[in-house]
Motif scaffolding. Structure first.
Motif, PDB file in Angstrom:
ATOM      1  N   ASP A 113       2.387  12.641  -6.260  1.00 40.88           N
ATOM      2  CA  ASP A 113       1.451  12.237  -7.301  1.00 40.88           C
ATOM      3  C   ASP A 113       2.155  11.894  -8.609  1.00 40.88           C
ATOM      4  O   ASP A 113       1.604  11.181  -9.441  1.00 40.88           O
TER       5      ASP A 113
ATOM      6  N   ARG B 289      -2.447   9.779  -2.981  1.00 39.21           N
ATOM      7  CA  ARG B 289      -3.298  10.949  -3.205  1.00 39.21           C
ATOM      8  C   ARG B 289      -3.403  11.687  -1.880  1.00 39.21           C
ATOM      9  O   ARG B 289      -3.751  11.081  -0.859  1.00 39.21           O
TER      10      ARG B 289
ATOM     11  N   ASN C 268       0.839  -1.187   0.000  1.00 36.82           N
ATOM     12  CA  ASN C 268       0.000   0.000   0.000  1.00 36.82           C
ATOM     13  C   ASN C 268       0.884   1.251   0.000  1.00 36.82           C
ATOM     14  O   ASN C 268       1.534   1.546   1.006  1.00 36.82           O
ATOM     15  N   PRO C 269       0.923   1.993  -1.110  1.00 38.65           N
ATOM     16  CA  PRO C 269       1.824   3.149  -1.191  1.00 38.65           C
ATOM     17  C   PRO C 269       1.465   4.266  -0.207  1.00 38.65           C
ATOM     18  O   PRO C 269       2.357   4.980   0.261  1.00 38.65           O
ATOM     19  N   THR C 270       0.202   4.416   0.126  1.00 40.40           N
ATOM     20  CA  THR C 270      -0.177   5.474   1.066  1.00 40.40           C
ATOM     21  C   THR C 270       0.360   5.164   2.455  1.00 40.40           C
ATOM     22  O   THR C 270       0.899   6.043   3.139  1.00 40.40           O
TER      23      THR C 270
ATOM     24  N   ARG D 159       5.809  -3.953 -10.831  1.00 37.88           N
ATOM     25  CA  ARG D 159       4.395  -3.805 -11.161  1.00 37.88           C
ATOM     26  C   ARG D 159       4.250  -3.104 -12.510  1.00 37.88           C
ATOM     27  O   ARG D 159       4.716  -1.989 -12.691  1.00 37.88           O
TER      28      ARG D 159
ATOM     29  N   ASP E  36      -2.659  -1.958 -19.099  1.00 35.83           N
ATOM     30  CA  ASP E  36      -3.120  -0.665 -19.602  1.00 35.83           C
ATOM     31  C   ASP E  36      -4.357  -0.919 -20.455  1.00 35.83           C
ATOM     32  O   ASP E  36      -4.314  -1.720 -21.391  1.00 35.83           O
TER      33      ASP E  36
ATOM     34  N   SER F  84      -6.147  11.049   0.648  1.00 42.24           N
ATOM     35  CA  SER F  84      -6.269   9.746   1.306  1.00 42.24           C
ATOM     36  C   SER F  84      -5.413   9.644   2.566  1.00 42.24           C
ATOM     37  O   SER F  84      -5.502   8.663   3.297  1.00 42.24           O
TER      38      SER F  84
ATOM     39  N   SER G 251       3.896   8.081  -7.575  1.00 40.87           N
ATOM     40  CA  SER G 251       3.224   7.054  -6.772  1.00 40.87           C
ATOM     41  C   SER G 251       1.714   7.171  -6.924  1.00 40.87           C
ATOM     42  O   SER G 251       1.210   8.110  -7.527  1.00 40.87           O
ATOM     43  N   ASP G 252       1.028   6.226  -6.320  1.00 42.78           N
ATOM     44  CA  ASP G 252      -0.431   6.247  -6.282  1.00 42.78           C
ATOM     45  C   ASP G 252      -0.948   7.000  -5.066  1.00 42.78           C
ATOM     46  O   ASP G 252      -2.126   6.920  -4.750  1.00 42.78           O
TER      47      ASP G 252
END
Length: 181
Positions: free
Chosen positions: A33, A39, A2-4, A95, A99, A42, A36-37
């Motif tokens: 941003d 946000r 989980n990147p967050t 990863r 697409d 979040s 990474s994912d």
């Protein structure tokens, strides 16, 4: 991975005790941003979940004047262990998410070539604009920019260039794709 969670825990490990808005500001300053994912919106929910899991703890609540009260968090020893696991997972994981353009291209046999070409050329313009933004960002330094930040930025640039190369190949071979004339 989980990147967050990784971002919040690493921000607290690196920067010490902070409140949510400081972590959110760091995400903007670090241009999270772009690479990474994560946000910024979040981050507050992640802080609360990490606290529920004992990975961070609230130290105190501060309030200045009429500003909203802010809770200051710090990473726990368990949070540091989790951070090490998340970093290892992120470094080991390769990863390449599928697409949707690949699926769309594979199913375009009923689309006329001009329409498909238009869609692909729109994508090329978008990718080129993104690359241009990264190039401009690379020409300017941001606060606390590190050599690692430079490498992350170059990784994003190289990935965009690869996408542009692939799009050029598709546009060059569009007549062979089997779209309708």
């Amino acid at each position: 991975m989980n990147p967050t969670r990784l971002f919040v825990l690493s921000a607290l490990a690196k920067g010490g005790a902070m409140y949510g808005h400081q972590i959110r500001r760091d995400a903007r300053v670090d241009r999270a941003d772009l690479w990474s994912d994560v946000r910024p919106g979040s981050l507050y929910g992640a802080l609360h979940r990490l606290e529920d899991e004992g990975l961070v703890r609230a130290l105190r609540t501060e309030q200045e004047g009429r500003l909203p009260a802010r809770t200051v968090y710090e990473i726990t020893d368990e949070g540091r262990r989790e951070l090490a696991v998340l970093q290892a997972e992120a470094l080991e994981e390769v990863r390449f998410p599928p697409d949707p353009v690949d699926l769309a291209l594979a199913t375009t046999s009923d689309m006329d070539e001009a329409t498909l070409r238009g869609h692909l050329e729109d994508r090329v313009r978008d990718l080129t604009a993104r690359l241009s933004r990264l190039d401009h960002l690379g020409e300017r330094r941001w606060p606390d920019q590190t050599p690692a930040d430079d490498l992350v930025l170059e990784h994003a640039r190289l990935r965009l260039r690869a996408e542009l190369d692939w799009h050029a190949l598709v546009l060059d071979q569009l007549g062979k794709v089997g779209v309708s004339e």
